[in-house]
Design a protein around this motif. Structure first.
Motif, PDB file in Angstrom:
ATOM      1  N   GLU A   1       2.683  -1.060  36.528  1.00 48.53           N
ATOM      2  CA  GLU A   1       3.554   0.028  36.067  1.00 48.53           C
ATOM      3  C   GLU A   1       3.258   0.408  34.614  1.00 48.53           C
ATOM      4  OE1 GLU A   1       7.662  -0.808  38.555  1.00 48.53           O
ATOM      5  OE2 GLU A   1       7.048  -2.259  37.018  1.00 48.53           O
ATOM      6  N   THR A   2       2.973  -0.589  33.790  1.00 47.28           N
ATOM      7  CA  THR A   2       2.690  -0.330  32.379  1.00 47.28           C
ATOM      8  C   THR A   2       1.407   0.474  32.216  1.00 47.28           C
ATOM      9  OG1 THR A   2       3.816  -2.358  31.684  1.00 47.28           O
ATOM     10  CG2 THR A   2       2.239  -1.393  30.138  1.00 47.28           C
ATOM     11  N   MET A   3       0.341   0.055  32.911  1.00 45.12           N
ATOM     12  CA  MET A   3      -0.930   0.767  32.778  1.00 45.12           C
ATOM     13  C   MET A   3      -0.856   2.159  33.398  1.00 45.12           C
ATOM     14  SD  MET A   3      -2.574  -1.245  30.921  1.00 45.12           S
ATOM     15  CE  MET A   3      -3.946  -0.118  30.811  1.00 45.12           C
ATOM     16  N   GLN A   4      -0.101   2.308  34.465  1.00 42.33           N
ATOM     17  CA  GLN A   4       0.099   3.652  35.023  1.00 42.33           C
ATOM     18  C   GLN A   4       0.826   4.543  34.029  1.00 42.33           C
ATOM     19  OE1 GLN A   4       2.028   2.452  38.760  1.00 42.33           O
ATOM     20  NE2 GLN A   4       0.461   3.599  39.862  1.00 42.33           N
ATOM     21  N   ALA A   5       1.861   4.012  33.392  1.00 43.93           N
ATOM     22  CA  ALA A   5       2.616   4.806  32.416  1.00 43.93           C
ATOM     23  C   ALA A   5       1.736   5.227  31.249  1.00 43.93           C
ATOM     24  CB  ALA A   5       3.818   4.002  31.910  1.00 43.93           C
ATOM     25  N   LEU A   6       0.883   4.306  30.772  1.00 39.10           N
ATOM     26  CA  LEU A   6      -0.025   4.630  29.675  1.00 39.10           C
ATOM     27  C   LEU A   6      -1.007   5.719  30.089  1.00 39.10           C
ATOM     28  CD1 LEU A   6      -1.349   4.162  26.927  1.00 39.10           C
ATOM     29  CD2 LEU A   6      -2.642   2.273  27.963  1.00 39.10           C
ATOM     30  N   ALA A   7      -1.609   5.558  31.259  1.00 37.24           N
ATOM     31  CA  ALA A   7      -2.598   6.529  31.722  1.00 37.24           C
ATOM     32  C   ALA A   7      -1.980   7.908  31.927  1.00 37.24           C
ATOM     33  CB  ALA A   7      -3.246   6.038  33.014  1.00 37.24           C
ATOM     34  N   ILE A   8      -0.780   7.958  32.477  1.00 37.70           N
ATOM     35  CA  ILE A   8      -0.114   9.240  32.704  1.00 37.70           C
ATOM     36  C   ILE A   8       0.268   9.890  31.382  1.00 37.70           C
ATOM     37  CG2 ILE A   8       2.020  10.289  33.598  1.00 37.70           C
ATOM     38  CD1 ILE A   8       1.791   8.265  35.944  1.00 37.70           C
ATOM     39  N   GLU A   9       0.695   9.080  30.413  1.00 36.49           N
ATOM     40  CA  GLU A   9       1.058   9.623  29.102  1.00 36.49           C
ATOM     41  C   GLU A   9      -0.162  10.222  28.401  1.00 36.49           C
ATOM     42  OE1 GLU A   9       3.823   8.352  25.260  1.00 36.49           O
ATOM     43  OE2 GLU A   9       3.254   6.836  26.736  1.00 36.49           O
ATOM     44  N   LEU A  10      -1.309   9.584  28.558  1.00 39.95           N
ATOM     45  CA  LEU A  10      -2.530  10.088  27.934  1.00 39.95           C
ATOM     46  C   LEU A  10      -3.148  11.242  28.714  1.00 39.95           C
ATOM     47  CD1 LEU A  10      -4.259   6.713  26.981  1.00 39.95           C
ATOM     48  CD2 LEU A  10      -3.325   8.390  25.371  1.00 39.95           C
ATOM     49  N   PHE A  11      -3.059  11.170  30.049  1.00 39.30           N
ATOM     50  CA  PHE A  11      -3.736  12.143  30.906  1.00 39.30           C
ATOM     51  C   PHE A  11      -2.769  12.683  31.964  1.00 39.30           C
ATOM     52  CE2 PHE A  11      -6.725   8.607  29.906  1.00 39.30           C
ATOM     53  CZ  PHE A  11      -7.498   9.270  28.964  1.00 39.30           C
ATOM     54  N   PRO A  12      -1.796  13.483  31.558  1.00 39.95           N
ATOM     55  CA  PRO A  12      -0.823  13.988  32.531  1.00 39.95           C
ATOM     56  C   PRO A  12      -1.454  14.826  33.640  1.00 39.95           C
ATOM     57  CG  PRO A  12      -0.635  15.133  30.402  1.00 39.95           C
ATOM     58  CD  PRO A  12      -1.533  13.958  30.191  1.00 39.95           C
ATOM     59  N   GLU A  13      -2.637  15.369  33.388  1.00 44.12           N
ATOM     60  CA  GLU A  13      -3.297  16.188  34.411  1.00 44.12           C
ATOM     61  C   GLU A  13      -3.747  15.353  35.611  1.00 44.12           C
ATOM     62  OE1 GLU A  13      -6.554  15.365  31.255  1.00 44.12           O
ATOM     63  OE2 GLU A  13      -4.368  15.462  31.401  1.00 44.12           O
ATOM     64  N   TRP A  14      -3.815  14.031  35.455  1.00 46.04           N
ATOM     65  CA  TRP A  14      -4.224  13.148  36.551  1.00 46.04           C
ATOM     66  C   TRP A  14      -3.043  12.350  37.091  1.00 46.04           C
ATOM     67  CZ3 TRP A  14      -8.634  11.320  32.866  1.00 46.04           C
ATOM     68  CH2 TRP A  14      -9.642  12.294  32.835  1.00 46.04           C
ATOM     69  N   HIS A  15      -1.848  12.850  36.868  1.00 46.50           N
ATOM     70  CA  HIS A  15      -0.616  12.140  37.228  1.00 46.50           C
ATOM     71  C   HIS A  15      -0.616  11.710  38.696  1.00 46.50           C
ATOM     72  CE1 HIS A  15       3.601  11.496  38.267  1.00 46.50           C
ATOM     73  NE2 HIS A  15       3.899  11.441  36.995  1.00 46.50           N
ATOM     74  N   GLU A  16      -0.951  12.622  39.595  1.00 43.32           N
ATOM     75  CA  GLU A  16      -0.857  12.325  41.027  1.00 43.32           C
ATOM     76  C   GLU A  16      -1.802  11.198  41.430  1.00 43.32           C
ATOM     77  OE1 GLU A  16      -1.281  14.644  45.351  1.00 43.32           O
ATOM     78  OE2 GLU A  16      -1.345  15.772  43.457  1.00 43.32           O
ATOM     79  N   ALA A  17      -3.035  11.264  40.966  1.00 45.18           N
ATOM     80  CA  ALA A  17      -4.011  10.220  41.319  1.00 45.18           C
ATOM     81  C   ALA A  17      -3.618   8.868  40.731  1.00 45.18           C
ATOM     82  CB  ALA A  17      -5.400  10.632  40.829  1.00 45.18           C
ATOM     83  N   ILE A  18      -3.118   8.875  39.490  1.00 43.59           N
ATOM     84  CA  ILE A  18      -2.728   7.628  38.837  1.00 43.59           C
ATOM     85  C   ILE A  18      -1.526   7.001  39.548  1.00 43.59           C
ATOM     86  CG2 ILE A  18      -1.805   6.641  36.699  1.00 43.59           C
ATOM     87  CD1 ILE A  18      -3.428   8.905  35.237  1.00 43.59           C
ATOM     88  N   SER A  19      -0.576   7.823  39.948  1.00 45.54           N
ATOM     89  CA  SER A  19       0.624   7.323  40.621  1.00 45.54           C
ATOM     90  C   SER A  19       0.302   6.697  41.972  1.00 45.54           C
ATOM     91  CB  SER A  19       1.635   8.463  40.809  1.00 45.54           C
ATOM     92  OG  SER A  19       2.056   8.976  39.558  1.00 45.54           O
ATOM     93  N   ALA A  20      -0.817   7.087  42.549  1.00 45.38           N
ATOM     94  CA  ALA A  20      -1.187   6.572  43.885  1.00 45.38           C
ATOM     95  C   ALA A  20      -1.937   5.265  43.818  1.00 45.38           C
ATOM     96  CB  ALA A  20      -2.022   7.622  44.628  1.00 45.38           C
ATOM     97  N   VAL A  21      -2.198   4.750  42.626  1.00 48.28           N
ATOM     98  CA  VAL A  21      -2.981   3.515  42.500  1.00 48.28           C
ATOM     99  C   VAL A  21      -2.282   2.353  43.169  1.00 48.28           C
ATOM    100  CG1 VAL A  21      -3.856   1.799  40.850  1.00 48.28           C
ATOM    101  CG2 VAL A  21      -4.257   4.219  40.451  1.00 48.28           C
ATOM    102  N   ASP A  22      -0.945   2.314  43.153  1.00 50.71           N
ATOM    103  CA  ASP A  22      -0.226   1.193  43.770  1.00 50.71           C
ATOM    104  C   ASP A  22      -0.548   1.088  45.260  1.00 50.71           C
ATOM    105  OD1 ASP A  22       1.054   3.567  44.315  1.00 50.71           O
ATOM    106  OD2 ASP A  22       3.079   2.731  44.195  1.00 50.71           O
TER     107      ASP A  22
END
Length: 280
Positions: free
Chosen positions: A253-274
């Motif tokens: 959850e922490t790394m997803q939050a960091l990645a989304i904060e830095l790269f909101p344009e990839w939000h959907e792909a990052i959220s699907a990592v789980d």
């Protein structure tokens, strides 16, 4: 291709760990990620197991302008995550680039070769002021600086990293704008009495700044990050669920939050990592 340099003039703040885990998460999100190890102590270069080690690395890239993928691109055991190895153990590049007319712009001028093949380049840098650090920053879209919540680190931020960025301002006359600085609170121990006070002070210090901000994501001081490094795995694969004994988010959850904060344009792909992690 987005270019992010992980920078600090202070050692021991977790630059390599952040770069490796962020790259691993985004590769698992389906992005094509390239890591560049600019530290003469090649910790990032040995973080993950290699499927293929290229015969050349960052020395040939920067000293000889060698950009042939077959020569400089190594592939890690993480699908979608490639690496340009650090191989300047004698520190020759610093002297070479310091005296080269294009020294601080060398990397920026070489990146077009890699843009069609990758969506993200993550650059790990040495924890000291150098021409290599300046070169990495000037090639970047974002400078990401991990900072530990302690007074000495906060002082070094002001007299080190922030001073360096201010000294790169003259490059604006060449049409090169130094990147915005994103401060990442790292290795945060919530049990320390002064932690929250220092964090609050940092946030207040940059509340009105335009090109400097403190990220909302906080990376805790957890054994999962050490375990992941020992296993040569991204931490989000090691700790996927929040512990009942802790109130802080899991490493995933922490790394997803960091990645989304830095790269909101990839939000959907990052959220699907789980879902990708559960499927392993």
């Amino acid at each position: 291709m987005r270019v992010v340099s992980v920078v600090s003039t202070k050692g021991g703040v977790g630059k390599t760990t952040v770069a490796a885990n962020l790259g691993g998460l985004l590769a698992d999100a389906g992005l094509r990620v390239l890591l560049l190890d600019l530290d003469s102590q090649p910790t990032l270069s040995t973080y993950y197991a290699m499927n293929h080690a290229a015969p050349a690395g960052m020395y040939e890239l920067l000293a000889l302008n060698l950009t042939d993928p077959a020569q400089v691109l190594s592939t890690t055991a993480i699908t979608g995550l490639d690496l340009i190895l650090s191989n300047d153990d004698q520190g020759r590049l610093g002297t070479l680039l310091l005296h080269a007319p294009d020294g601080r712009l060398r990397l920026r001028n070489l990146l077009d070769t890699f843009r069609p093949s990758y969506e993200l380049l993550l650059i790990d840098t040495q924890g000291a002021r150098s021409v290599l650090l300046e070169m990495a920053i000037l090639a970047s879209d974002i400078a990401l600086s991990p900072i530990t919540p302690e007074m000495l680190a906060a002082r070094e931020l002001h007299r080190g990293t922030l001073k360096l960025l201010s000294e790169l301002e003259p490059f604006r006359h060449l049409g090169i704008t130094p990147p915005p600085l994103r401060l990442l609170l790292n290795q945060v121990n919530g049990n320390r009495v002064d932690t929250q006070r220092i964090i609050r002070s940092l946030r207040e210090s940059f509340a009105e700044a335009t090109d400097i901000s403190v990220l909302e994501t906080v990376i805790p001081d957890r054994v999962a990050y050490l375990n992941a490094a020992s296993l040569g795995q991204p931490v989000h694969r090691i700790e996927t669920r929040q512990s009942f004994r802790r109130r802080t988010p899991s490493a995933l959850e922490t790394m997803q939050a960091l990645a989304i904060e830095l790269f909101p344009e990839w939000h959907e792909a990052i959220s699907a990592v789980d879902k990708c992690v559960e499927a392993r």
